[in-house]
Motif scaffolding. Structure first.
Motif, short mmCIF file in Angstrom:
data_model
loop_
_atom_site.label_atom_id
_atom_site.label_comp_id
_atom_site.label_asym_id
_atom_site.label_seq_id
_atom_site.Cartn_x
_atom_site.Cartn_y
_atom_site.Cartn_z
N PHE A 199 0.84 -1.20 0.00
CA PHE A 199 0.00 0.00 0.00
C PHE A 199 0.87 1.24 0.00
O PHE A 199 2.07 1.20 0.34
CB PHE A 199 -0.92 0.01 1.24
N ARG A 200 0.27 2.36 -0.37
CA ARG A 200 0.91 3.67 -0.29
C ARG A 200 -0.16 4.74 -0.25
O ARG A 200 -1.33 4.48 -0.57
CB ARG A 200 1.87 3.92 -1.46
N THR A 201 0.24 5.94 0.12
CA THR A 201 -0.70 7.05 0.09
C THR A 201 -0.81 7.62 -1.32
O THR A 201 0.07 7.47 -2.15
CB THR A 201 -0.26 8.18 1.05
N GLU A 202 -1.94 8.27 -1.54
CA GLU A 202 -2.23 8.91 -2.81
C GLU A 202 -2.67 10.35 -2.51
O GLU A 202 -2.81 10.73 -1.36
CB GLU A 202 -3.32 8.12 -3.55
N THR A 203 -2.87 11.13 -3.54
CA THR A 203 -3.28 12.53 -3.37
C THR A 203 -4.52 12.63 -2.49
O THR A 203 -5.44 11.82 -2.58
CB THR A 203 -3.59 13.14 -4.75
N GLY A 204 -4.54 13.63 -1.62
CA GLY A 204 -5.70 13.89 -0.77
C GLY A 204 -5.80 12.98 0.44
O GLY A 204 -6.88 12.86 1.04
N GLY A 205 -4.71 12.35 0.82
CA GLY A 205 -4.73 11.49 1.99
C GLY A 205 -5.36 10.13 1.77
O GLY A 205 -5.56 9.37 2.73
N MET A 206 -5.66 9.81 0.52
CA MET A 206 -6.20 8.49 0.21
C MET A 206 -5.07 7.46 0.30
O MET A 206 -3.89 7.79 0.25
CB MET A 206 -6.81 8.46 -1.18
N VAL A 207 -5.47 6.20 0.41
CA VAL A 207 -4.51 5.10 0.44
C VAL A 207 -4.93 4.08 -0.61
O VAL A 207 -6.11 3.71 -0.68
CB VAL A 207 -4.45 4.43 1.83
N ILE A 208 -3.99 3.64 -1.44
CA ILE A 208 -4.28 2.61 -2.41
C ILE A 208 -3.45 1.37 -2.08
O ILE A 208 -2.36 1.48 -1.52
CB ILE A 208 -4.03 3.07 -3.86
N MET A 209 -4.00 0.21 -2.43
CA MET A 209 -3.36 -1.04 -1.99
C MET A 209 -3.69 -2.18 -2.92
O MET A 209 -4.63 -2.12 -3.72
CB MET A 209 -3.85 -1.38 -0.58
N GLY A 210 -2.92 -3.24 -2.77
CA GLY A 210 -3.16 -4.47 -3.51
C GLY A 210 -2.50 -5.61 -2.77
O GLY A 210 -1.81 -5.43 -1.76
N LYS A 211 -2.69 -6.82 -3.28
CA LYS A 211 -2.05 -7.99 -2.68
C LYS A 211 -1.97 -9.10 -3.70
O LYS A 211 -2.93 -9.39 -4.41
CB LYS A 211 -2.82 -8.46 -1.45
N SER A 212 -0.80 -9.73 -3.75
CA SER A 212 -0.62 -10.90 -4.60
C SER A 212 -1.07 -12.12 -3.84
O SER A 212 -0.65 -12.34 -2.70
CB SER A 212 0.86 -11.05 -4.97
N MET A 213 -1.93 -12.93 -4.46
CA MET A 213 -2.44 -14.13 -3.82
C MET A 213 -2.35 -15.30 -4.77
O MET A 213 -2.51 -15.15 -5.99
CB MET A 213 -3.90 -13.92 -3.39
N PRO A 214 -2.10 -16.51 -4.23
CA PRO A 214 -1.99 -17.69 -5.09
C PRO A 214 -3.25 -17.94 -5.92
O PRO A 214 -3.17 -18.48 -7.02
CB PRO A 214 -1.76 -18.82 -4.09
N GLU A 215 -4.39 -17.52 -5.40
CA GLU A 215 -5.64 -17.79 -6.11
C GLU A 215 -5.98 -16.72 -7.15
O GLU A 215 -7.05 -16.77 -7.77
CB GLU A 215 -6.80 -17.92 -5.13
N ASP A 216 -5.10 -15.76 -7.37
CA ASP A 216 -5.36 -14.75 -8.39
C ASP A 216 -5.61 -15.43 -9.73
O ASP A 216 -4.84 -16.29 -10.17
CB ASP A 216 -4.18 -13.79 -8.51
N GLY A 217 -6.68 -15.03 -10.37
CA GLY A 217 -7.14 -15.72 -11.56
C GLY A 217 -6.27 -15.49 -12.79
O GLY A 217 -5.75 -14.40 -13.00
N VAL A 218 -6.13 -16.54 -13.59
CA VAL A 218 -5.45 -16.45 -14.87
C VAL A 218 -6.52 -16.31 -15.95
O VAL A 218 -7.45 -17.11 -16.02
CB VAL A 218 -4.58 -17.69 -15.14
N GLY A 219 -6.39 -15.29 -16.76
CA GLY A 219 -7.39 -15.05 -17.80
C GLY A 219 -7.68 -13.56 -17.94
O GLY A 219 -7.11 -12.73 -17.21
N PHE A 220 -8.56 -13.23 -18.84
CA PHE A 220 -8.85 -11.82 -19.14
C PHE A 220 -10.11 -11.38 -18.40
O PHE A 220 -11.16 -11.16 -19.00
CB PHE A 220 -8.96 -11.64 -20.65
N ASP A 221 -9.95 -11.25 -17.10
CA ASP A 221 -11.06 -10.91 -16.21
C ASP A 221 -10.75 -9.57 -15.54
O ASP A 221 -9.70 -9.42 -14.89
CB ASP A 221 -11.24 -12.01 -15.17
N PHE A 222 -11.65 -8.60 -15.68
CA PHE A 222 -11.41 -7.27 -15.12
C PHE A 222 -12.38 -6.92 -13.99
O PHE A 222 -12.53 -5.75 -13.64
CB PHE A 222 -11.49 -6.22 -16.24
#
Length: 403
Positions: free
Chosen positions: A262-285
């Protein structure tokens, strides 16, 4: 086949994201007489990984070639707005060097410190922090007892990916590159050499030099020539929150051993993500609110208790082209088809590596002297089944493939 000079090019780049546009930019800058086409299926870039990236540029790699690539990106970004002004339009890329902080448990300390020493020897600003040092610099953090230290890269940071992409595209076009909105449906191969391609609209474009810069879609193109890379389109979900307690300073992009970042973004917002083994393979948005509620919020609140109260603003998903062989770029001419060049499998590092890769490809395609020795990324290793294994690289780079 009817020869149409209007559709005959010196170089055709398939994919107009960061890799394709930097390649077109450096090619036309190196030789303005070159006839270069960039064929992109969607010039709005709605699902392009470049536009959907959480964006990071970092010096902290344990392979010296990746460090050198980042050093070039730092140099480019520092002077980007001045040098990439075109037609009186000055890009604004919001470049912030707020650092990257990687936290480590005991089993990873040896390799982390070895990488840090290499980075320091190359002139990089990277430090080792104790758990107490982490809290001293960022009082909101509460490292778990298993955390024994962290590396902090003060030069690392983030920028506006879309603005950088649009600037490269605008400059490439001003230098003569043609951008064509169409979908490539097949490569044409003649006696072991690429000769052109066909598109969904029914057009044929001819060239003996074609570059695959299609990111997560790379195998869709390559399969038409009987080639398959160990590259999967893997969905990565990101989230933006508004915490009730705002940090008194920007927070660096912070990586926990679990794969959460994670990190901060403009305006005090915070954005984040996480890598997980179950992350899907394919063209899914699609993105899943439950992932944030059930898995990410609790981990964030444990590490930053002040963020326990927050509002989820939005989420989104993009694709990473994950190289399952070793998590690194597949870069150069495909050994079995002359004239077919690859810039694939960047595993989440592509945005920051775009400038160096685009320059490198332009040098390869024009037969110029190479500024960097990036032969370690040669596609031959795919055919030989030999992953890059320098300094424990395979384990770490695949683990952090989403970074």
């Amino acid at each position: 086949m009817t020869m149409d000079n209007n559709n005959l090019y010196d170089v055709i780049v398939v994919g107009g994201g960061i890799m394709g546009s930097t390649t077109a930019y450096y090619l036309t800058k190196k030789d303005p007489k070159l006839k270069v086409a960039v064929i992109e299926r969607d010039l709005t870039y709605a699902r392009a990984s470049t536009a959907l990236s959480m964006v990071n540029v970092r010096i902290q790699f344990n392979l010296k070639q990746n460090v050198e690539i980042s050093q070039y990106a730092f140099d480019i970004l520092d002077r980007f707005e001045d040098e990439m002004t075109v037609n009186d339009l000055r890009p604004s890329i919001a470049y912030h060097r707020e650092g990257n902080l990687f936290l480590y448990e005991a089993d990873a300390v040896e390799s982390a410190k070895a990488a840090m020493t290499m980075q320091q020897e190359m002139g990089c600003q990277v430090e080792w922090w104790s758990p107490e040092g982490i809290v001293e610099h960022y009082p909101l953090y509460k490292p778990q007892e298993t955390i024994v230290g962290a590396t902090f890269g003060a030069q690392d940071g983030h920028f506006d990916a879309y603005a950088v992409l649009m600037a490269y595209k605008a400059n490439a076009r001003a230098q003569g590159a043609a951008y064509i909105e169409d979908e490539v449906t097949g490569l044409l191969i003649d006696d072991g050499r690429v000769s052109g391609l066909k598109t969904k609209s029914g057009d044929t474009y001819l060239s003996t030099l074609i570059v695959n810069c299609t990111g997560a879609w790379c195998n869709e193109l390559l399969r038409t020539a009987g080639v398959e890379l160990p590259v999967n389109p893997v969905k990565r979900q990101c989230f933006c929150i508004d915490p009730a307690v705002k940090p008194d300073r920007p927070l660096p992009l912070t990586f926990l051993p679990s794969g959460f970042y994670f990190r901060t973004e403009t305006g005090g917002m915070v954005i984040m993500g996480k890598s997980m083994p179950e992350d899907g393979v394919g063209f899914d948005f699609t993105w899943e609110q439950n992932r944030f509620m059930e898995q990410m919020w609790p981990e964030l609140a444990e590490f930053v208790p002040a963020f326990e109260q927050l509002k989820l603003i939005r989420g989104w998903a993009g694709l990473y082209a994950v190289n399952t062989l070793d998590g690194n770029a597949i870069l150069g001419e495909w050994p079995e088809i002359r004239g077919l060049y690859l810039a694939n499998g960047f595993s989440g590092h592509g945005l920051q590596q775009g400038p160096a890769v685009g320059r490198h490809l332009s040098e390869m395609l024009t037969g110029s002297d190479l500024t960097m020795d990036l032969s370690i990324f040669d596609p031959r290793r795919v055919l030989d089944g030999k992953p890059i294994l320098e300094g424990g690289l395979l384990q770490k780079e695949v683990r952090y493939a989403s970074r």
